[in-house]
Enzyme design. Sequence first.
Site, PDB file in Angstrom:
ATOM      1  N   GLY A  43       0.811  -1.219   0.000  1.00  0.00           N
ATOM      2  CA  GLY A  43       0.000   0.000   0.000  1.00  0.00           C
ATOM      3  C   GLY A  43       0.841   1.264   0.000  1.00  0.00           C
ATOM      4  O   GLY A  43       0.550   2.215  -0.727  1.00  0.00           O
ATOM      5  N   CYS A  44       1.897   1.275   0.792  1.00  0.00           N
ATOM      6  CA  CYS A  44       2.745   2.463   0.891  1.00  0.00           C
ATOM      7  C   CYS A  44       3.497   2.708  -0.410  1.00  0.00           C
ATOM      8  O   CYS A  44       3.694   3.856  -0.815  1.00  0.00           O
ATOM      9  CB  CYS A  44       3.711   2.331   2.066  1.00  0.00           C
ATOM     10  N   THR A  45       3.875   1.631  -1.074  1.00  0.00           N
ATOM     11  CA  THR A  45       4.554   1.759  -2.365  1.00  0.00           C
ATOM     12  C   THR A  45       3.593   2.317  -3.409  1.00  0.00           C
ATOM     13  O   THR A  45       3.953   3.218  -4.173  1.00  0.00           O
ATOM     14  CB  THR A  45       5.131   0.406  -2.807  1.00  0.00           C
ATOM     15  N   ALA A  48       3.139   6.069  -2.661  1.00  0.00           N
ATOM     16  CA  ALA A  48       4.334   6.845  -2.992  1.00  0.00           C
ATOM     17  C   ALA A  48       4.536   6.949  -4.497  1.00  0.00           C
ATOM     18  O   ALA A  48       4.864   8.024  -5.015  1.00  0.00           O
ATOM     19  CB  ALA A  48       5.565   6.215  -2.332  1.00  0.00           C
TER      20      ALA A  48
END
Length: 150
Positions: A43-45, A48
């Site tokens: 999710g964070c990738t 970003a």
Amino acid sequence: MLDIGTKAPDFTLPDQNGTEHSLSEYRGQKVVLYFYPRDNTAGCTKQACGYAELYPQFKEKGAVVIGISKDGVASHKKFEEKYGLPFTLLSDTERKVIEAYGVWQEKKNYGKVSMGVVRTTYLIDENGIIIRAQEKVKTADDPANSLNFI
């Protein structure tokens, strides 16, 4: 979570290169300040990389993008290099800023309760005032939603 219309708490944190950044140095520009749980997770990738893809449009609108997590400087550097992230990632290993912005909260995951960073995005105006606050944002939609709001 902080309320819209309040002054954003100032802070000084190191970026992915170890350079110190303060929120106050961005006065005169809009700031997209997003808090995320961890580098190199799915999710964070996605979030970003979405910001990276739209970064030129944020710059055109006079906005800077800053991501903050409790990961260390070395982790942020690997994350930046792996995905070619063109914006600043700040390291808050002591969670001082994370807690000041109210994003360190109880979370439930598969029935297990633990404390962690709730994915939250703030838009701060040129005078340091919070003009948008989004909690529990969707990773795929957050970058475009932030851009559209500016």
